[in-house]
Scaffold this active site. Structure first.
Site, PDB file in Angstrom:
ATOM      1  N   ASP A   8     -10.179 -14.333   1.236  1.00  0.00           N
ATOM      2  CA  ASP A   8     -10.382 -15.763   1.468  1.00  0.00           C
ATOM      3  C   ASP A   8     -11.828 -15.972   1.927  1.00  0.00           C
ATOM      4  O   ASP A   8     -12.664 -15.052   1.838  1.00  0.00           O
ATOM      5  CB  ASP A   8      -9.337 -16.313   2.446  1.00  0.00           C
ATOM      6  CG  ASP A   8      -9.498 -15.796   3.872  1.00  0.00           C
ATOM      7  OD1 ASP A   8     -10.396 -14.952   4.107  1.00  0.00           O
ATOM      8  OD2 ASP A   8      -8.735 -16.232   4.747  1.00  0.00           O
ATOM      9  N   CYS A  65      -8.769 -10.804   4.554  1.00  0.00           N
ATOM     10  CA  CYS A  65      -8.829 -12.149   5.135  1.00  0.00           C
ATOM     11  C   CYS A  65      -9.279 -11.974   6.586  1.00  0.00           C
ATOM     12  O   CYS A  65      -9.905 -10.966   6.905  1.00  0.00           O
ATOM     13  CB  CYS A  65      -7.505 -12.899   4.977  1.00  0.00           C
ATOM     14  SG  CYS A  65      -6.092 -12.219   5.862  1.00  0.00           S
ATOM     15  N   THR A  67      -7.554 -11.479   9.429  1.00  0.00           N
ATOM     16  CA  THR A  67      -6.846 -10.359  10.060  1.00  0.00           C
ATOM     17  C   THR A  67      -6.295  -9.341   9.054  1.00  0.00           C
ATOM     18  O   THR A  67      -5.862  -8.267   9.457  1.00  0.00           O
ATOM     19  CB  THR A  67      -5.637 -10.883  10.849  1.00  0.00           C
ATOM     20  OG1 THR A  67      -4.792 -11.602   9.934  1.00  0.00           O
ATOM     21  CG2 THR A  67      -6.066 -11.800  11.980  1.00  0.00           C
ATOM     22  N   HIS A  98       2.979   8.515   2.007  1.00  0.00           N
ATOM     23  CA  HIS A  98       4.421   8.323   2.228  1.00  0.00           C
ATOM     24  C   HIS A  98       4.979   7.067   1.565  1.00  0.00           C
ATOM     25  O   HIS A  98       6.135   7.054   1.165  1.00  0.00           O
ATOM     26  CB  HIS A  98       4.722   8.250   3.734  1.00  0.00           C
ATOM     27  CG  HIS A  98       4.553   9.562   4.427  1.00  0.00           C
ATOM     28  ND1 HIS A  98       4.983   9.784   5.715  1.00  0.00           N
ATOM     29  CD2 HIS A  98       3.992  10.734   4.010  1.00  0.00           C
ATOM     30  CE1 HIS A  98       4.701  11.039   6.068  1.00  0.00           C
ATOM     31  NE2 HIS A  98       4.085  11.632   5.054  1.00  0.00           N
ATOM     32  N   HIS A 133      10.014  10.799  -0.042  1.00  0.00           N
ATOM     33  CA  HIS A 133       9.370   9.484   0.081  1.00  0.00           C
ATOM     34  C   HIS A 133       9.677   8.606  -1.135  1.00  0.00           C
ATOM     35  O   HIS A 133       9.777   7.387  -1.011  1.00  0.00           O
ATOM     36  CB  HIS A 133       7.861   9.659   0.259  1.00  0.00           C
ATOM     37  CG  HIS A 133       7.512  10.509   1.443  1.00  0.00           C
ATOM     38  ND1 HIS A 133       7.854  10.149   2.722  1.00  0.00           N
ATOM     39  CD2 HIS A 133       6.907  11.719   1.527  1.00  0.00           C
ATOM     40  CE1 HIS A 133       7.448  11.103   3.558  1.00  0.00           C
ATOM     41  NE2 HIS A 133       6.880  12.065   2.854  1.00  0.00           N
TER      42      HIS A 133
HETATM   43  C1  RB5 Z   1      -8.164 -18.274   8.144  1.00  0.00           C
HETATM   44  O1  RB5 Z   1      -8.580 -19.017   9.246  1.00  0.00           O
HETATM   45  C2  RB5 Z   1      -7.243 -17.149   8.601  1.00  0.00           C
HETATM   46  O2  RB5 Z   1      -6.033 -17.679   8.989  1.00  0.00           O
HETATM   47  C3  RB5 Z   1      -7.073 -16.112   7.513  1.00  0.00           C
HETATM   48  O3  RB5 Z   1      -8.315 -15.574   7.181  1.00  0.00           O
HETATM   49  C4  RB5 Z   1      -6.205 -14.926   7.854  1.00  0.00           C
HETATM   50  O4  RB5 Z   1      -6.610 -14.310   9.037  1.00  0.00           O
HETATM   51  C5  RB5 Z   1      -4.748 -15.152   7.814  1.00  0.00           C
HETATM   52  O5  RB5 Z   1      -3.946 -14.247   8.043  1.00  0.00           O
END
Ligand code: RB5
Length: 147
Positions: A8, A65, A67, A98, A133
């Site tokens: 993203d 993204c 996280t 695995h 596995h």
């Molecule tokens: C965008 O603000 C954020 O929510 C996205 O990059 C991501 O971390 C979502 O899981």
């Protein structure tokens, strides 16, 4: 290998760096976007890369993204995808050995670029071990089939 990559807007900068790193290792990279830092939605790119993996248009995928959580959740909604979100190399390696993961995700707000490269190296360098596995992966596939 041919690797699909997507992010993203939050992951865009890291995607560009990881893309160049993968190319420097000799891989072919197909970029599914995003193509800039303008605000967008991670499901678009998670789905695009996941469908390309399932269609064997690419061998595997890398998703980024903020996280790594949202974009990996999306990828895992596509039948046949086993996406892992990692912030260290050990889980990346074991997820291939695995769980035969076919998409690696991480967070641009969580890991720095050098750690991201180590995670990528650990994942690409590992091989699925099969055996017991495979039985568990078959069980996952059966669960998918019930949905
Ligand atoms: C965008 O603000 C954020 O929510 C996205 O990059 C991501 O971390 C979502 O899981």
């Amino acid at each position: 290998m041919k690797i699909g990559i997507g992010s993203d807007h939050v992951g865009y900068g890291m995607k560009e760096e990881v893309k160049e790193y993968l190319k420097s290792l000799g891989h072919t990279v197909k970029d599914f976007g995003a193509h800039g830092t303008e605000r967008t939605d991670y499901p678009i790119y998670g789905e695009a890369v996941a469908r390309a993996v399932v269609a064997r248009e690419v061998d595997c995928g890398v998703l980024i993204c903020g996280t790594g959580v949202g974009i990996s959740l999306v990828a895992n909604k596509v039948t046949g995808i086993r996406a892992v979100v990692c912030s260290e190399p050990y889980s990346a390696q074991l997820s291939k050995q695995h769980n035969n993961t076919n998409i690696l995700a991480f967070g641009a707000r969580v890991v720095g670029i050098e750690l991201a490269k180590m995670i990528v190296d650990a994942w690409l360098g590992a091989e699925f071990e099969g055996g017991r596995h495979q039985r568990r992966i078959d069980q996952i596939a059966r669960i998918e089939g019930k949905e």
